[in-house]
Design a protein around this motif. Sequence first.
Motif, PDB file in Angstrom:
ATOM      1  N   VAL A 198       0.820  -1.216   0.000  1.00  0.00           N
ATOM      2  CA  VAL A 198       0.000   0.000   0.000  1.00  0.00           C
ATOM      3  C   VAL A 198       0.853   1.263   0.000  1.00  0.00           C
ATOM      4  N   ARG A 216       5.223  -1.003   2.784  1.00  0.00           N
ATOM      5  CA  ARG A 216       4.183  -1.180   3.796  1.00  0.00           C
ATOM      6  C   ARG A 216       3.161  -2.124   3.184  1.00  0.00           C
ATOM      7  N   ASN A 218      -0.326  -4.569   3.547  1.00  0.00           N
ATOM      8  CA  ASN A 218      -1.562  -4.897   4.275  1.00  0.00           C
ATOM      9  C   ASN A 218      -1.784  -6.412   4.207  1.00  0.00           C
ATOM     10  N   GLY A 221      -5.720  -7.286   6.959  1.00  0.00           N
ATOM     11  CA  GLY A 221      -6.238  -6.096   7.626  1.00  0.00           C
ATOM     12  C   GLY A 221      -5.214  -5.382   8.499  1.00  0.00           C
ATOM     13  N   GLU A 222      -4.043  -5.942   8.665  1.00  0.00           N
ATOM     14  CA  GLU A 222      -3.017  -5.282   9.481  1.00  0.00           C
ATOM     15  C   GLU A 222      -1.891  -4.797   8.565  1.00  0.00           C
ATOM     16  N   VAL A 223      -1.398  -3.593   8.833  1.00  0.00           N
ATOM     17  CA  VAL A 223      -0.339  -3.063   7.949  1.00  0.00           C
ATOM     18  C   VAL A 223       1.018  -3.247   8.621  1.00  0.00           C
TER      19      VAL A 223
END
Length: 535
Positions: A198, A216, A218, A221-223
Amino acid sequence: MTGEFDRGSAVRRLRSDDFDVLVVGGGITGAGVALDAAARGLRTALVERHDFASGTSSKSSKLVHGGFRYLQQREFRLVYEALYERQRVLNNAPHLVHVLPFLVPVLQHGGVIDRRLSRLMGTALWAYDITGGLRIGKRHARASIDDAVAHMPTLARERLNGAYVLYDAQADDARLTLVIARTAATRGATIVNYASVVELLKTEPLHDGARVVGARVNIDGEVIDVRARCVINATGVWVDDVRALDEGEQPASIRPAKGVHITLPWDKVRNDIAAIVPVAADNRTVFVVPWGDFTYVGTTDTEYDGPLDDPACTAADVAYLLGALNAIMREPLDPTDVTGTWAGLRPLLTGARRARTADLSRRHAVRVSPSGVVTVTGGKLTTYRRMAADAVDAAAKSLGVPASGSSTKRLPLVGSEGFEASAEHDHLAGRYGNEASAVLDLVRQDPSLGEPLVPGLPYLKAEARFAVRHEMARTLSDVLDRRTRARLLARDAASAAAADVAALVASDLGWSDEQVAAEVAAYRASIDTERGQSS
Ligand SMILES: Cc1cc2nc3c(=O)[nH]c(=O)nc-3n(C[C@H](O)[C@H](O)[C@H](O)COP(=O)(O)OP(=O)(O)OC[C@H]3O[C@@H](n4cnc5c(N)ncnc54)[C@H](O)[C@@H]3O)c2cc1C
């Protein structure tokens, strides 16, 4: 089995390890890049936003070929390179890539036998052989009209002027991509699907500008931040989106071209080899390729400016392909005969603005941005290995790593070692190679897994279990569209079987009853949409 392909441990490594190379995109290009980099000893990671091959790499014509028609465009180098690569992948994955004869019918024009056309075709086929076609160990041959009709009894005999047979190869594109990714994992690469880049991580700009030092990502749902000394952008038609993260603006380097295929019951076509059918109206050809109890026909090649995710096969696309086929058939087929469709986007490099997409080159390009992001674009399924080697050469240079060179020319892919070519026609051997025994072990432990996964199709329930345990399948679509190709062959049957398949894989994937219901509903809805768009 050859090496573990476990998402949980790969995600942990993504969080904790520092990598030399982070590959963005898990189509055939990205998978090839990860394998090339890992085989050179580089610490390698690959992240794929959806499933492996969920982009163009599951939606091709599934041919490992030089591209006979590119000779017409005087793309000799491309054809030479592709035929060289065809041989490499035939050797490295003999369980997945099969030699396939093609009938090339020469048609009459307005009821007239055109001897010049027939001679031209013969010359072009010699050129194909000489450009590298002969590497397959067979050369093209003339076929009589009787031979042509014997290979495809549904042909309208009176339309034939003559015919030739040439040899190319075919592979299940999504499985080939998966197997390349798995082979990369056996060489130490960390491979994760459903992980989307992302943002790019950069150093503070110094006098010579900021350098990319990772991305970065994803995941579920967690980055998280993934640290890598070099990022390789292998995102097919999405490359400009990732380049925009680096360069700040969309470079518009890709001109997507849509191509669709339709599937028909084999007994409506009855071709025992593939055929290359001319489409006189726009000076193109379409392939008619047998695939078990089905035959698929494709492709179209049209300008595309719609959304890049999920391009649709429209009723007009179906009509074009049926029109091309019906022009050579005794009995016309109609849209109600279609059992499946798929549509993909070619990541063609922007060329001459006015050229139609069918004439744009299938060559590839590698570019290194000022911040060090390597972007690899264009190309073909067949030339993935060469594209990967060129991309990793560029990455090694930017990393200052001594140029050891690619070692993938003779690198067997997972499933190929010890594979007996004589077992080629066996369903499991042709899909899993030497791992077929691992699938059969599942059946030995639980005989119910020997039942068909989708009634009417050759896949076993054990293949779905194998897919979720060893091939990182996470959704119903992963199992029914790419690990098996049930939806491409017979979408209504795949939709009908969805609830049973979900129940079968639910415990391995940790799905609750609500998740099972949601997966089934979403899968069926997507098939309903696809059916609606094409009728
Ligand atoms: C109709 C058609 C027929 C074809 N037939 C043939 C053929 O018979 N033979 C042949 O040799 N070639 C063929 N091709 C060409 C071939 O299929 C493509 O060149 C090849 O599949 C492209 O692979 P790729 O990995 O570059 O792109 P893709 O397979 O599209 O992979 C790119 C991946 O990047 C992922 N991605 C995008 N953004 C991100 C992000 N931010 N983070 C993480 N991942 C991301 C996407 O989800 C996608 O999976 C055909 C193409 C089409 C369209």
